[in-house]
Scaffold this motif. Structure first.
Motif, PDB file in Angstrom:
ATOM      1  N   THR A 234      35.290  36.944  40.497  1.00 59.98           N
ATOM      2  CA  THR A 234      36.605  37.217  40.791  1.00 59.98           C
ATOM      3  C   THR A 234      37.100  38.508  40.660  1.00 59.98           C
ATOM      4  OG1 THR A 234      37.093  34.940  40.493  1.00 59.98           O
ATOM      5  CG2 THR A 234      39.296  36.635  40.479  1.00 59.98           C
ATOM      6  N   CYS A 235      36.610  39.360  39.312  1.00 63.64           N
ATOM      7  CA  CYS A 235      37.014  40.625  39.041  1.00 63.64           C
ATOM      8  C   CYS A 235      36.469  41.617  39.701  1.00 63.64           C
ATOM      9  CB  CYS A 235      36.626  40.803  37.492  1.00 63.64           C
ATOM     10  SG  CYS A 235      36.779  42.363  36.764  1.00 63.64           S
ATOM     11  N   VAL A 236      37.292  42.551  40.090  1.00 61.71           N
ATOM     12  CA  VAL A 236      36.776  43.643  40.933  1.00 61.71           C
ATOM     13  C   VAL A 236      36.499  44.770  40.197  1.00 61.71           C
ATOM     14  CG1 VAL A 236      38.104  42.723  43.014  1.00 61.71           C
ATOM     15  CG2 VAL A 236      39.250  44.602  41.579  1.00 61.71           C
ATOM     16  N   THR A 237      36.570  44.771  38.717  1.00 65.65           N
ATOM     17  CA  THR A 237      36.203  45.793  37.712  1.00 65.65           C
ATOM     18  C   THR A 237      36.859  47.147  38.214  1.00 65.65           C
ATOM     19  OG1 THR A 237      34.046  46.420  38.785  1.00 65.65           O
ATOM     20  CG2 THR A 237      33.864  44.684  37.248  1.00 65.65           C
ATOM     21  N   CYS A 238      38.318  46.996  38.461  1.00 73.18           N
ATOM     22  CA  CYS A 238      39.039  48.350  38.418  1.00 73.18           C
ATOM     23  C   CYS A 238      39.268  48.416  36.811  1.00 73.18           C
ATOM     24  CB  CYS A 238      40.172  47.880  39.141  1.00 73.18           C
ATOM     25  SG  CYS A 238      41.385  46.829  38.281  1.00 73.18           S
ATOM     26  N   GLY A 239      40.000  49.308  36.580  1.00 73.02           N
ATOM     27  CA  GLY A 239      40.290  49.305  35.049  1.00 73.02           C
ATOM     28  C   GLY A 239      41.968  49.260  34.818  1.00 73.02           C
ATOM     29  N   THR A 240      42.432  48.454  35.580  1.00 68.80           N
ATOM     30  CA  THR A 240      43.770  48.145  35.332  1.00 68.80           C
ATOM     31  C   THR A 240      43.875  47.383  33.951  1.00 68.80           C
ATOM     32  OG1 THR A 240      44.283  48.043  37.751  1.00 68.80           O
ATOM     33  CG2 THR A 240      45.963  46.741  36.459  1.00 68.80           C
ATOM     34  N   CYS A 241      43.306  46.534  33.678  1.00 67.14           N
ATOM     35  CA  CYS A 241      43.493  45.597  32.781  1.00 67.14           C
ATOM     36  C   CYS A 241      43.491  46.642  31.495  1.00 67.14           C
ATOM     37  CB  CYS A 241      42.559  44.323  32.586  1.00 67.14           C
ATOM     38  SG  CYS A 241      41.150  44.924  32.687  1.00 67.14           S
ATOM     39  N   THR A 242      42.471  47.252  31.291  1.00 63.29           N
ATOM     40  CA  THR A 242      42.459  48.216  29.969  1.00 63.29           C
ATOM     41  C   THR A 242      43.211  49.364  29.939  1.00 63.29           C
ATOM     42  OG1 THR A 242      40.733  49.579  31.251  1.00 63.29           O
ATOM     43  CG2 THR A 242      39.854  47.778  30.026  1.00 63.29           C
ATOM     44  N   CYS A 271      35.803  50.128  29.748  1.00 69.42           N
ATOM     45  CA  CYS A 271      34.768  49.060  29.722  1.00 69.42           C
ATOM     46  C   CYS A 271      34.541  48.567  30.998  1.00 69.42           C
ATOM     47  CB  CYS A 271      34.621  48.221  28.586  1.00 69.42           C
ATOM     48  SG  CYS A 271      35.986  46.984  28.720  1.00 69.42           S
ATOM     49  N   MET A 272      35.320  48.541  32.089  1.00 66.42           N
ATOM     50  CA  MET A 272      35.135  47.946  33.391  1.00 66.42           C
ATOM     51  C   MET A 272      34.776  48.871  34.422  1.00 66.42           C
ATOM     52  SD  MET A 272      36.444  44.920  32.234  1.00 66.42           S
ATOM     53  CE  MET A 272      36.062  44.243  33.665  1.00 66.42           C
ATOM     54  N   PHE A 273      34.510  50.035  33.908  1.00 65.19           N
ATOM     55  CA  PHE A 273      33.947  51.127  34.783  1.00 65.19           C
ATOM     56  C   PHE A 273      32.376  51.164  34.736  1.00 65.19           C
ATOM     57  CE2 PHE A 273      37.957  54.019  34.711  1.00 65.19           C
ATOM     58  CZ  PHE A 273      38.606  53.046  35.528  1.00 65.19           C
ATOM     59  N   GLN A 295      32.088  42.285  27.975  1.00 65.79           N
ATOM     60  CA  GLN A 295      32.260  43.142  27.029  1.00 65.79           C
ATOM     61  C   GLN A 295      33.550  43.126  26.656  1.00 65.79           C
ATOM     62  OE1 GLN A 295      30.555  44.812  24.936  1.00 65.79           O
ATOM     63  NE2 GLN A 295      32.433  46.159  24.163  1.00 65.79           N
ATOM     64  N   ARG A 296      34.340  43.186  27.770  1.00 68.75           N
ATOM     65  CA  ARG A 296      35.908  43.321  27.528  1.00 68.75           C
ATOM     66  C   ARG A 296      36.409  42.121  26.694  1.00 68.75           C
ATOM     67  NH1 ARG A 296      40.499  41.574  31.361  1.00 68.75           N
ATOM     68  NH2 ARG A 296      42.148  41.929  29.928  1.00 68.75           N
ATOM     69  N   PHE A 297      35.960  40.931  26.948  1.00 65.68           N
ATOM     70  CA  PHE A 297      36.475  39.826  26.374  1.00 65.68           C
ATOM     71  C   PHE A 297      35.872  39.652  24.851  1.00 65.68           C
ATOM     72  CE2 PHE A 297      37.520  38.762  30.787  1.00 65.68           C
ATOM     73  CZ  PHE A 297      38.970  38.725  30.574  1.00 65.68           C
ATOM     74  N   ASP A 322      49.350  42.413  35.707  1.00 71.90           N
ATOM     75  CA  ASP A 322      48.812  43.440  36.728  1.00 71.90           C
ATOM     76  C   ASP A 322      47.384  43.321  37.208  1.00 71.90           C
ATOM     77  OD1 ASP A 322      51.069  44.608  36.697  1.00 71.90           O
ATOM     78  OD2 ASP A 322      50.584  45.915  34.718  1.00 71.90           O
ATOM     79  N   CYS A 323      46.766  42.362  36.792  1.00 74.41           N
ATOM     80  CA  CYS A 323      45.409  42.386  37.577  1.00 74.41           C
ATOM     81  C   CYS A 323      45.417  42.024  39.035  1.00 74.41           C
ATOM     82  CB  CYS A 323      44.432  41.319  36.911  1.00 74.41           C
ATOM     83  SG  CYS A 323      42.917  40.905  37.716  1.00 74.41           S
ATOM     84  N   PRO A 324      44.767  42.875  39.821  1.00 70.90           N
ATOM     85  CA  PRO A 324      44.961  42.662  41.381  1.00 70.90           C
ATOM     86  C   PRO A 324      44.170  41.236  41.836  1.00 70.90           C
ATOM     87  CG  PRO A 324      43.396  44.353  40.917  1.00 70.90           C
ATOM     88  CD  PRO A 324      44.118  44.025  39.707  1.00 70.90           C
ATOM     89  N   ALA A 325      43.496  40.590  40.773  1.00 69.67           N
ATOM     90  CA  ALA A 325      42.701  39.590  41.511  1.00 69.67           C
ATOM     91  C   ALA A 325      42.746  38.319  40.781  1.00 69.67           C
ATOM     92  CB  ALA A 325      41.067  39.998  40.955  1.00 69.67           C
ATOM     93  N   GLY A 326      44.057  38.332  39.834  1.00 66.85           N
ATOM     94  CA  GLY A 326      44.543  37.153  39.009  1.00 66.85           C
ATOM     95  C   GLY A 326      43.594  36.724  37.896  1.00 66.85           C
ATOM     96  N   VAL A 327      42.931  37.403  37.229  1.00 67.50           N
ATOM     97  CA  VAL A 327      42.089  37.398  36.232  1.00 67.50           C
ATOM     98  C   VAL A 327      43.159  37.164  34.952  1.00 67.50           C
ATOM     99  CG1 VAL A 327      40.117  38.046  34.466  1.00 67.50           C
ATOM    100  CG2 VAL A 327      39.953  38.512  36.887  1.00 67.50           C
ATOM    101  N   ASP A 328      42.933  36.161  34.250  1.00 69.44           N
ATOM    102  CA  ASP A 328      44.070  36.066  33.257  1.00 69.44           C
ATOM    103  C   ASP A 328      43.345  35.699  31.750  1.00 69.44           C
ATOM    104  OD1 ASP A 328      45.830  34.452  31.564  1.00 69.44           O
ATOM    105  OD2 ASP A 328      46.662  33.332  33.372  1.00 69.44           O
TER     106      ASP A 328
HETATM  107  S1  SF4 Z   1      42.483  44.224  36.075  1.00 66.07           S
HETATM  108 FE1  SF4 Z   1      41.589  42.382  36.905  1.00 66.07          FE
HETATM  109  S2  SF4 Z   1      40.191  42.864  38.615  1.00 66.07           S
HETATM  110 FE2  SF4 Z   1      40.614  44.993  37.426  1.00 66.07          FE
HETATM  111  S3  SF4 Z   1      39.062  44.931  35.855  1.00 66.07           S
HETATM  112 FE3  SF4 Z   1      40.568  43.847  34.900  1.00 66.07          FE
HETATM  113  S4  SF4 Z   1      40.112  42.033  35.191  1.00 66.07           S
HETATM  114 FE4  SF4 Z   1      38.869  42.827  36.630  1.00 66.07          FE
END
Ligand code: SF4
Ligand code: SF4
Ligand code: SF4
Lengths: 351, 285
Positions: A234-242, A271-273, A295-297, A322-328
């Protein structure tokens, strides 16, 4: 000390004459801490600002040194680490808790980051306790509380038409004295006999809760779990969450190179990059999404806990919103709990 | 969207997975809060009841097909935007059309999970019905084709300094998170210029020069391939009005080379900015 809400601006104007004051505001629709401008009302009703106050202590990019070559001679000029005193006014308790996490990283275990330390020592933190919570807030599951901010120098509590300010440190007491001197018309003393208010964990609570019991202990056993593949799906590995996280502190060191001069600076990294673990020889141990997600979690809920005895999450809920993909992260925590329970069940059955 | 759409899609997904027509099926599932949705890739017929398809499915799911390449045929729900995204991926030789199985649905637009207002990207949508599909579930819907260049008109009418200030303000808020790129179906390069750290195209100092450069390069690089799904703008955590640049390019291409709709509607081309013809107009040279 009592401050009527209609006098807040006058108080901030007065503090702002002696030092920089940062308050919740909005730029191009993005809520964030901005320098108080005389006469501009701060947005004290916003709970978590979109951008956390982290960058006031740990800027997105910060020069470390400049270099220059002249006629074959190399000269290096160290960046100035000193910081002038400033006040952060209206930090929510989760954000104050995040500063305590950053303090651990940058000031303890034998490592002192001079750049961070200089800003930290220059900062007066004025917290604003929460009277209400947002649906994504879960600080009271993460060792915090909407009504308490033990790491703040001063804490403000909303009393309807006014705030009550209480000092929690010596620096906070000096701040209140300075406010009284600078803006005698904007502040007044507590009512006689008014008892100190330590906050009340039961009065304001978060509707979103997670059970953290055993989570940090269970995480290492879940290193190979397929759950990371599911989340990575589901995650698109953007850096938003971090980048919206008040506690994420990873940085890279990069350079701005011109012909005969340049500078080195450190800058936030995520770390998502995919570039985060890219090595010079071309190998990338976390080239795929799943190990980056893990790694993030792992860092938030296990590695940091092992080192500092706390989670690297204060429950502000920004990454959820803010996660665009709804990761929670709270669903991840639930899942860790469930997997851990299943593992315990298996052990019991086998044993 | 019809009330029993979720059930119909679950039934189709189950059949497709059971019969081996597809190896997985991409849709949405409920997240923690009411009206919050998150993309899900279902692999087993026993799991299809996780799927929900309704007016709260705000994410564009077509790009998730890329991470399933080589695993067999990929099933997915296809609204207008997913179908155009698939056409894009096919035109860019990222997947072949036979690699995906599209269960088409007509879409009347998605609603904001927090307030229920129509999503901006849906209010600007030109294609609510899928432009390609393998089967349709439910009826096709009306195509209102709303005017989508209002912001472009407004910005074009600004004085140059005003326009410069508008874009500087916009880019100054960029977090450099690359969510816009990562959700974009036209951003399908295996490695992005922004990640070429050894070359260092993109400064990592979060300054306005870097964010402006990033924003413009992203826009130009997807200029004639953008399908106008509006997903970059929806995903941007900082609320940058990214579609202003995309719509501007689409309209310019339409005026110069038209008739043209963002990204084209099939893999037949033309790709106006990447085709070369000796009798080209080249008015600007
Ligand atoms: S904001 Fe959401 S989609 Fe982007 S890296 Fe974080 S968990 Fe993944
Ligand atoms: S991990 Fe998410 S909820 Fe936790 S502190 Fe960071 S942004 Fe807030
Ligand atoms: S999603 Fe928005 S904030 Fe992130 S890089 Fe793109 S424009 Fe910048």
């Amino acid at each position: 000390m009592i401050i009527d809400k209609r006098d807040i601006c006058a108080l901030l104007d007065a503090i702002g004459r002696d030092e920089q004051v940062y308050v919740p505001g909005s730029v191009a629709g993005v809520t964030q801490f901005v320098e108080h401008e005389p006469g501009v009302e701060p947005l004290l009703d916003v709970r978590t600002t979109k951008v956390p106050p982290k960058e006031l202590l740990f800027p997105k990019a910060e020069r470390l040194y400049r270099w220059k070559t002249h006629e074959g001679h190399l000269s290096i000029e160290q960046a100035d680490v000193a910081s002038r005193p400033f006040t952060v006014f209206g930090m929510r308790p989760c954000d104050v808790a995040s500063v305590e996490r950053l303090d651990q990283v940058f000031l303890t275990k034998g490592y002192v980051d001079e750049f961070y330390q200089a800003r930290r020592q220059a900062a007066t933190l004025v917290a604003l306790a929460c009277e209400r919570t947002d649906p994504t807030c879960f600080c009271d599951s993460m060792g915090g509380s909407p009504t308490r901010a033990p790491g703040a120098d001063v804490v403000l509590r909303d009393r309807g038409d006014s705030y009550r300010a209480q000092a929690q440190t010596e620096r906070g007491q000096r701040a209140l004295d300075a406010w009284r001197a600078a803006a005698p018309d904007a502040v007044r003393d507590d009512e006689p006999g008014e008892a100190p208010d330590a906050g009340d964990d039961a009065r304001v609570t978060c509707s979103l809760t997670v059970d953290m019991d055993g989570v940090a202990q269970a995480m290492p056993g879940l290193y190979e779990s397929p759950m990371w593949d599911d989340i990575a799906d589901t995650c698109v590995t953007c850096g938003t969450c971090t980048f919206v996280c008040p506690t994420c502190y990873c940085f890279d060191i990069s350079q701005d190179t011109r012909a005969a001069e340049g500078s080195r600076y450190r800058c936030w990294d995520s770390c998502m990059f995919v570039t985060y673990t890219q090595m010079a020889g071309g190998h990338n141990p976390r080239a795929d999404k799943a190990p980056r997600v893990r790694q993030r979690f792992m860092h938030k809920l296990s590695y940091f806990f092992d080192r500092y005895g706390e989670n690297l999450c204060v429950g502000c809920g920004r990454c959820i919103a803010d996660c665009p993909a709804g990761v929670d992260i709270t669903r991840v925590i639930d899942r860790v709990g469930a997997e851990a329970a299943a593992m315990r069940g298996e052990v019991a059955v086998d044993g | 969207m019809t009330a029993n759409l979720t059930q119909q899609i679950r039934d189709r997904a189950r059949d497709l997975l059971q019969s081996g027509t597809v190896s997985c099926f991409i849709a949405w599932e409920p997240a923690r809060f009411e009206h919050w949705r998150t993309p899900v890739t279902i692999e087993s017929p026993d799991e299809v009841d996780r799927i929900v398809v309704d007016e709260w499915c705000d994410q564009l799911i077509a790009k998730y097909a890329l991470q399933r390449r080589g695993d067999g045929r990929i099933g997915m729900v296809a609204r207008g935007c997913e179908s155009r995204a698939v056409e894009r991926l096919v035109a860019d030789r990222q997947v072949s059309r036979q690699d995906v199985y599209l269960v088409g649905v007509g879409c009347t637009g998605m609603l904001d999970r927090d307030g229920g207002a129509p999503l901006k990207k849906c209010e600007e949508c030109q294609r609510r019905n899928p432009v390609t599909y393998d089967e349709m579930v439910g009826e096709t819907v009306e195509e209102p084709r709303p005017y989508r260049f209002g912001e472009v008109d407004r910005i074009e009418s600004m004085e140059p300094e005003q326009r410069r200030a508008f874009f500087d303000r916009m880019f100054s808020q960029c977090a450099m998170c690359f969510a816009c790129r990562n959700v974009c179906p036209a951003c399908n390069c295996r490695s992005c210029f922004a990640d070429a750290e050894r070359v260092g195209w993109l400064e990592k100092d979060f300054g306005l020069d870097a964010s402006r450069y990033w924003g413009l390069m992203r826009a130009f690089h997807t200029g004639d391939r953008c399908i106008e799904c509006g997903e970059c703008e929806r995903a941007c955590p900082m609320g940058l009005p990214l579609m202003t640049l995309m719509h501007k390019q689409v309209r310019d291409i339409d005026r110069l080379f038209g008739p043209y709709e963002g990204g084209g509607l099939s893999d037949a081309g033309p790709d106006p900015l990447r085709s070369y013809r000796t009798d080209d107009v080249e008015e600007f040279m």
